[in-house]
Design a protein around this motif. Structure first.
Motif, PDB file in Angstrom:
ATOM      1  N   GLU A   1       4.747  49.900  67.887  1.00  0.00           N
ATOM      2  CA  GLU A   1       3.708  50.825  67.436  1.00  0.00           C
ATOM      3  C   GLU A   1       4.038  52.291  67.705  1.00  0.00           C
ATOM      4  O   GLU A   1       3.697  53.155  66.894  1.00  0.00           O
ATOM      5  N   TYR A   2       4.696  52.579  68.840  1.00  0.00           N
ATOM      6  CA  TYR A   2       4.838  53.974  69.253  1.00  0.00           C
ATOM      7  C   TYR A   2       6.273  54.498  69.257  1.00  0.00           C
ATOM      8  O   TYR A   2       6.470  55.706  69.188  1.00  0.00           O
ATOM      9  N   GLU A   3       7.254  53.647  69.365  1.00  0.00           N
ATOM     10  CA  GLU A   3       8.639  54.116  69.453  1.00  0.00           C
ATOM     11  C   GLU A   3       9.420  53.919  68.161  1.00  0.00           C
ATOM     12  O   GLU A   3      10.359  54.661  67.880  1.00  0.00           O
ATOM     13  N   GLU A   4       9.044  52.934  67.382  1.00  0.00           N
ATOM     14  CA  GLU A   4       9.784  52.600  66.166  1.00  0.00           C
ATOM     15  C   GLU A   4       9.842  53.763  65.188  1.00  0.00           C
ATOM     16  O   GLU A   4      10.885  54.065  64.610  1.00  0.00           O
ATOM     17  N   ARG A   5       8.724  54.427  64.970  1.00  0.00           N
ATOM     18  CA  ARG A   5       8.672  55.522  63.994  1.00  0.00           C
ATOM     19  C   ARG A   5       9.663  56.623  64.351  1.00  0.00           C
ATOM     20  O   ARG A   5      10.373  57.137  63.500  1.00  0.00           O
ATOM     21  N   ASN A   6       9.722  56.995  65.630  1.00  0.00           N
ATOM     22  CA  ASN A   6      10.654  58.025  66.073  1.00  0.00           C
ATOM     23  C   ASN A   6      12.100  57.582  65.826  1.00  0.00           C
ATOM     24  O   ASN A   6      12.931  58.375  65.380  1.00  0.00           O
ATOM     25  N   PHE A   7      12.400  56.327  66.106  1.00  0.00           N
ATOM     26  CA  PHE A   7      13.742  55.803  65.864  1.00  0.00           C
ATOM     27  C   PHE A   7      14.086  55.870  64.383  1.00  0.00           C
ATOM     28  O   PHE A   7      15.162  56.338  64.005  1.00  0.00           O
ATOM     29  N   VAL A   8      13.178  55.429  63.548  1.00  0.00           N
ATOM     30  CA  VAL A   8      13.404  55.443  62.097  1.00  0.00           C
ATOM     31  C   VAL A   8      13.606  56.877  61.603  1.00  0.00           C
ATOM     32  O   VAL A   8      14.446  57.130  60.740  1.00  0.00           O
ATOM     33  N   ASP A   9      12.862  57.806  62.163  1.00  0.00           N
ATOM     34  CA  ASP A   9      12.930  59.193  61.722  1.00  0.00           C
ATOM     35  C   ASP A   9      14.164  59.936  62.247  1.00  0.00           C
ATOM     36  O   ASP A   9      14.599  60.907  61.628  1.00  0.00           O
ATOM     37  N   THR A  10      14.710  59.516  63.381  1.00  0.00           N
ATOM     38  CA  THR A  10      15.780  60.297  64.005  1.00  0.00           C
ATOM     39  C   THR A  10      17.149  59.631  63.991  1.00  0.00           C
ATOM     40  O   THR A  10      18.149  60.305  64.183  1.00  0.00           O
TER      41      THR A  10
ATOM     42  N   LEU B   1      20.013  53.100  56.074  1.00  0.00           N
ATOM     43  CA  LEU B   1      19.744  51.695  55.755  1.00  0.00           C
ATOM     44  C   LEU B   1      18.380  51.535  55.096  1.00  0.00           C
ATOM     45  O   LEU B   1      18.238  50.802  54.112  1.00  0.00           O
ATOM     46  N   ALA B   2      17.381  52.220  55.623  1.00  0.00           N
ATOM     47  CA  ALA B   2      16.028  52.133  55.069  1.00  0.00           C
ATOM     48  C   ALA B   2      15.975  52.709  53.657  1.00  0.00           C
ATOM     49  O   ALA B   2      15.330  52.129  52.766  1.00  0.00           O
ATOM     50  N   GLU B   3      16.638  53.819  53.451  1.00  0.00           N
ATOM     51  CA  GLU B   3      16.651  54.427  52.120  1.00  0.00           C
ATOM     52  C   GLU B   3      17.344  53.530  51.101  1.00  0.00           C
ATOM     53  O   GLU B   3      16.868  53.379  49.971  1.00  0.00           O
ATOM     54  N   GLU B   4      18.459  52.934  51.483  1.00  0.00           N
ATOM     55  CA  GLU B   4      19.180  52.037  50.575  1.00  0.00           C
ATOM     56  C   GLU B   4      18.350  50.795  50.261  1.00  0.00           C
ATOM     57  O   GLU B   4      18.260  50.363  49.106  1.00  0.00           O
ATOM     58  N   SER B   5      17.727  50.245  51.272  1.00  0.00           N
ATOM     59  CA  SER B   5      16.880  49.076  51.083  1.00  0.00           C
ATOM     60  C   SER B   5      15.724  49.391  50.145  1.00  0.00           C
ATOM     61  O   SER B   5      15.417  48.622  49.215  1.00  0.00           O
TER      62      SER B   5
END
Length: 104
Positions: free
Chosen positions: A23-32, A39-43
């Motif tokens: 909930e709290y750490e994933e977003r920062n990881f995805v953003d940074t 990987l997310a953009e390609e997917s």
């Protein structure tokens, strides 16, 4: 505390921490994290391309499939998280090769 109560407590702590990270750490990881972003953009690009190229009657099926795969991956992440905690707290033999802590 009985052995089963301790196991339940540890399971609850691990589940709670997994939820907290999600909930709290994933977003920062995805953003940074550059690799994760790519990987997310390609997917997303491939999904959108596939979605737009298929007939309407199959688009819902593709969305359902995507949702099922994501749930499966989160469940596998939860498994690896739990196993990582278990391994990290029970197999401490590697510490004898470091000078960080005294190996017991």
């Amino acid at each position: 505390m009985k052995h089963e109560e301790i196991k339940k407590l540890i399971r609850n702590v691990i589940d709670n921490e997994f939820q907290h990270i999600q909930e709290y750490e994933e977003r920062n990881f995805v953003d940074t994290n550059k690799e994760q972003t790519e990987l997310a953009e390609e997917s997303e690009r491939l999904f959108k391309q596939l979605f737009e190229s298929m007939p309407k009657e199959y688009q819902n099926l593709l969305e359902d499939y995507n949702s099922a795969v994501l749930h499966e991956l989160v469940n596998m992440c939860r498994f690896y998280f739990k196993e990582g905690v278990r391994a990290g707290t029970t197999n401490l033999e590697f510490l004898k090769d470091t000078e960080i802590m005294e190996y017991i």
